[in-house]
Scaffold this active site. Structure first.
Site, PDB file in Angstrom:
ATOM      1  CE  LYS A  63      -0.080  -5.053   5.978  1.00 57.96           C
ATOM      2  NZ  LYS A  63       1.218  -4.955   6.547  1.00 57.96           N
ATOM      3  CG  ASP A  66      -1.554  -7.561  10.642  1.00 57.75           C
ATOM      4  OD1 ASP A  66      -2.087  -8.680  11.012  1.00 57.75           O
ATOM      5  OD2 ASP A  66      -1.002  -6.752  11.249  1.00 57.75           O
TER       6      ASP A  66
END
Ligand code: SF4
Length: 218
Positions: A121, A139
Site C-alpha cells: 500500500k 487503504d
C-alpha cells in the site's frame, strides 16, 4: 445495471464531489513522502502532518535521521499509533537509504518493499503520487467504499480489491480515483454514519440494500 455504466456513474459522482482530490500528507522531498506514508498506518494524515512538521525540520537530511536517537524520534512522533515501532522504522529506513542507496530513495517497487515498515500500500501511494507509475493504493477508506459500492466482494482481500479497481478504472485515472475514493470515504461515506441521505450512489450500494432488507423484515 451493466458494470461499465455503474462505474461511469461512480466516476461522474466522484468528479462532481472531489474534482481536485489530492494527497493530504505534507512533504517536500520524495523520501519524506515515503516516511510520511509509513507513519500514516493506523492514524490520520492530520496527525502525521503534525508530527512530520517537527520531524522533518529537526532531521532535514537522511544522514541526520540516521544519526537520531530512537528515544528522540519516539518523543517527536508519540502522538501517532504504534510509535515505538515506527520510530525504529524511521531510523532503519534512513540507515539503509544512506548506506545502501547512496542517500537516495529508490523508485523500484521491490527495493521499496524491502524497506522496514514499507508494504504494498505504501509503495503504491509513493509511486502513484510521484508519477513513477500508475497505482491504486487500497487503504481502509478505499477498501470500505469499494465493498459498499460492490466494486469488490465483502470477503475480498486488499489485493483482490486493488486488482478489481484496476480493472474498473482506466489506468491513466488510477491515481486520481485513489485520491477521490479516499476523500469519499473520509468525508462522505464514513465508516460510522455515512451520509446516505445525500448520496447519489444509493442505487447500487450494498449498505443501502442491507438497510432495506432489515426494514422489510420489521
Ligand atoms: Fe456510502 Fe451511504 Fe452512499 Fe452507500 S449510500 S455509498 S453507504 S454514503
Amino acid at each position: 445495471m451493466k458494470m461499465s455504466l455503474k462505474v461511469e456513474r461512480i466516476e461522474n459522482y466522484l468528479e462532481e464531489l472531489y474534482p481536485d482530490a489530492y494527497c493530504e500528507l505534507h512533504y517536500t522531498k520524495d523520501y519524506e513522502l515515503l516516511l510520511a506514508v509509513m507513519l500514516s498506518a493506523q492514524t490520520t494524515d492530520k496527525r502525521v502532518n503534525q508530527v512530520t512538521h517537527v520531524l522533518f525540520q529537526k532531521y532535514d537530511t537522511l544522514e541526520k535521521l540516521k544519526g537520531a536517537s530512537v528515544s528522540d524520534l519516539e518523543k517527536i512522533i508519540k502522538e501517532i499509533g504504534t510509535y515505538h515501532k515506527k520510530a525504529l522504522f524511521l531510523k532503519e529506513i534512513a540507515t539503509i537509504l544512506v548506506d545502501e542507496f547512496d542517500g537516495k530513495m529508490p523508485y523500484d517497487r521491490k527495493e521499496l518493499e524491502s524497506l522496514p515498515g514499507v508494504g504494498r500500500k505504501t509503495v503504491n501511494v509513493v509511486l502513484g503520487e510521484l508519477g513513477v507509475e500508475p497505482a491504486i493504493a487500497v487503504d481502509t477508506h478505499v477498501e470500505r467504499v469499494s465493498k459498499r459500492l460492490m466494486l469488490a466482494k465483502d470477503d475480498d482481500s486488499v489485493l483482490e480489491v486493488e486488482k478489481k479497481l484496476q480493472k474498473s478504472f482506466k489506468k491513466e485515472c488510477w491515481v486520481k480515483r485513489h485520491h477521490q475514493l479516499i476523500f469519499f470515504g473520509r468525508y462522505h461515506c464514513k465508516a460510522i454514519k455515512p451520509d446516505c441521505e445525500n448520496c447519489k450512489l444509493k442505487d447500487f450500494c450494498r449498505e443501502t440494500k442491507k438497510k432495506k432488507k432489515v426494514l422489510a423484515r420489521k
